[in-house]
Design a protein around this motif. Structure first.
Motif, PDB file in Angstrom:
ATOM      1  N   TYR A   1     -45.253 -94.175  -2.188  1.00 60.16           N
ATOM      2  CA  TYR A   1     -45.031 -95.388  -2.956  1.00 60.16           C
ATOM      3  C   TYR A   1     -45.703 -96.586  -2.304  1.00 60.16           C
ATOM      4  O   TYR A   1     -45.652 -96.756  -1.084  1.00 60.16           O
ATOM      5  CB  TYR A   1     -43.535 -95.682  -3.065  1.00 60.16           C
ATOM      6  CG  TYR A   1     -42.733 -94.632  -3.770  1.00 60.16           C
ATOM      7  CD1 TYR A   1     -42.160 -93.591  -3.066  1.00 60.16           C
ATOM      8  CD2 TYR A   1     -42.546 -94.681  -5.152  1.00 60.16           C
ATOM      9  CE1 TYR A   1     -41.415 -92.610  -3.713  1.00 60.16           C
ATOM     10  CE2 TYR A   1     -41.804 -93.716  -5.806  1.00 60.16           C
ATOM     11  CZ  TYR A   1     -41.243 -92.690  -5.076  1.00 60.16           C
ATOM     12  OH  TYR A   1     -40.511 -91.734  -5.730  1.00 60.16           O
TER      13      TYR A   1
ATOM     14  N   TRP B   1     -42.180-102.376  -6.322  1.00 61.07           N
ATOM     15  CA  TRP B   1     -42.491-100.977  -6.038  1.00 61.07           C
ATOM     16  C   TRP B   1     -43.302-100.378  -7.167  1.00 61.07           C
ATOM     17  O   TRP B   1     -43.105-100.702  -8.336  1.00 61.07           O
ATOM     18  CB  TRP B   1     -41.202-100.184  -5.890  1.00 61.07           C
ATOM     19  CG  TRP B   1     -40.396-100.562  -4.690  1.00 61.07           C
ATOM     20  CD1 TRP B   1     -39.508-101.588  -4.595  1.00 61.07           C
ATOM     21  CD2 TRP B   1     -40.431 -99.927  -3.411  1.00 61.07           C
ATOM     22  NE1 TRP B   1     -38.976-101.643  -3.327  1.00 61.07           N
ATOM     23  CE2 TRP B   1     -39.530-100.623  -2.583  1.00 61.07           C
ATOM     24  CE3 TRP B   1     -41.125 -98.839  -2.886  1.00 61.07           C
ATOM     25  CZ2 TRP B   1     -39.304-100.270  -1.251  1.00 61.07           C
ATOM     26  CZ3 TRP B   1     -40.902 -98.485  -1.569  1.00 61.07           C
ATOM     27  CH2 TRP B   1     -40.004 -99.200  -0.769  1.00 61.07           C
ATOM     28  N   GLY B   2     -44.208 -99.475  -6.776  1.00 63.99           N
ATOM     29  CA  GLY B   2     -44.903 -98.677  -7.763  1.00 63.99           C
ATOM     30  C   GLY B   2     -44.088 -97.445  -8.117  1.00 63.99           C
ATOM     31  O   GLY B   2     -42.989 -97.232  -7.579  1.00 63.99           O
ATOM     32  N   GLN B   3     -44.624 -96.627  -8.993  1.00 63.36           N
ATOM     33  CA  GLN B   3     -43.898 -95.440  -9.451  1.00 63.36           C
ATOM     34  C   GLN B   3     -44.170 -94.220  -8.591  1.00 63.36           C
ATOM     35  O   GLN B   3     -43.490 -93.198  -8.739  1.00 63.36           O
ATOM     36  CB  GLN B   3     -44.234 -95.158 -10.913  1.00 63.36           C
ATOM     37  CG  GLN B   3     -43.699 -96.231 -11.858  1.00 63.36           C
ATOM     38  CD  GLN B   3     -43.833 -95.832 -13.313  1.00 63.36           C
ATOM     39  OE1 GLN B   3     -44.716 -95.066 -13.677  1.00 63.36           O
ATOM     40  NE2 GLN B   3     -42.960 -96.349 -14.148  1.00 63.36           N
TER      41      GLN B   3
ATOM     42  N   GLN C   1     -47.135-106.079 -10.418  1.00 66.39           N
ATOM     43  CA  GLN C   1     -46.971-104.681 -10.795  1.00 66.39           C
ATOM     44  C   GLN C   1     -47.897-103.833  -9.946  1.00 66.39           C
ATOM     45  O   GLN C   1     -49.050-104.219  -9.712  1.00 66.39           O
ATOM     46  CB  GLN C   1     -47.256-104.488 -12.283  1.00 66.39           C
ATOM     47  CG  GLN C   1     -46.217-105.153 -13.184  1.00 66.39           C
ATOM     48  CD  GLN C   1     -46.457-104.869 -14.654  1.00 66.39           C
ATOM     49  OE1 GLN C   1     -47.601-104.671 -15.073  1.00 66.39           O
ATOM     50  NE2 GLN C   1     -45.397-104.851 -15.431  1.00 66.39           N
TER      51      GLN C   1
ATOM     52  N   VAL D   1     -49.543 -99.935  -9.152  1.00 65.66           N
ATOM     53  CA  VAL D   1     -49.836 -98.611  -9.697  1.00 65.66           C
ATOM     54  C   VAL D   1     -50.601 -97.816  -8.649  1.00 65.66           C
ATOM     55  O   VAL D   1     -51.719 -98.204  -8.256  1.00 65.66           O
ATOM     56  CB  VAL D   1     -50.667 -98.708 -10.985  1.00 65.66           C
ATOM     57  CG1 VAL D   1     -50.976 -97.307 -11.504  1.00 65.66           C
ATOM     58  CG2 VAL D   1     -49.926 -99.513 -12.046  1.00 65.66           C
TER      59      VAL D   1
END
Length: 120
Positions: free
Chosen positions: A95, A110-112, A3, A5
């Protein structure tokens, strides 16, 4: 699984600097090639920079060469994008992304995203 961020975006004047950070979860972070992409309003997402697992190889888009620097700290599961001499054209959502080599044509994670706005 990993994940991602992102953080560090914001409003900066032309000619200024920002440092983006990407925090990654997962014990196998060091195996991933990490990249930064950006997407400006009304435009397609574009590649910005990439760094291999060891940090020994980096690649940049022509538009950011000499101004942006990508780096990573595998001990901290972090990737950074130092952005200097920012221009209005750098305004975009940035990103963080990752893939496990060998590259198969796409990034797997991918991050947000984090917004970067360059304006006076």
């Amino acid at each position: 699984q990993v994940q991602l961020v992102e953080s560090g975006g914001g409003l900066v004047q032309p000619g200024g600097s920002l440092r983006l950070s990407c925090a990654a979860s997962g014990r196998t972070f060091g195996r991933y090639t990490m990249g930064w992409f950006r997407q400006a309003p009304g435009k397609e997402r574009e590649f910005v920079a990439r760094i291999t697992w060891s940090g020994g190889s980096t690649t940049y888009a022509d538009s950011v060469k000499g101004r942006f620097t990508i780096s990573r700290d595998n001990a901290k599961n972090m990737v950074y994008l130092q952005m200097n001499s920012l221009q209005a054209e750098d305004t975009a959502v940035y990103y963080c992304a990752a893939y496990t080599p060998p590259y198969n044509g796409r990034y797997d994670y991918w991050g947000q995203g984090t917004q970067v706005t360059v304006s006076s």
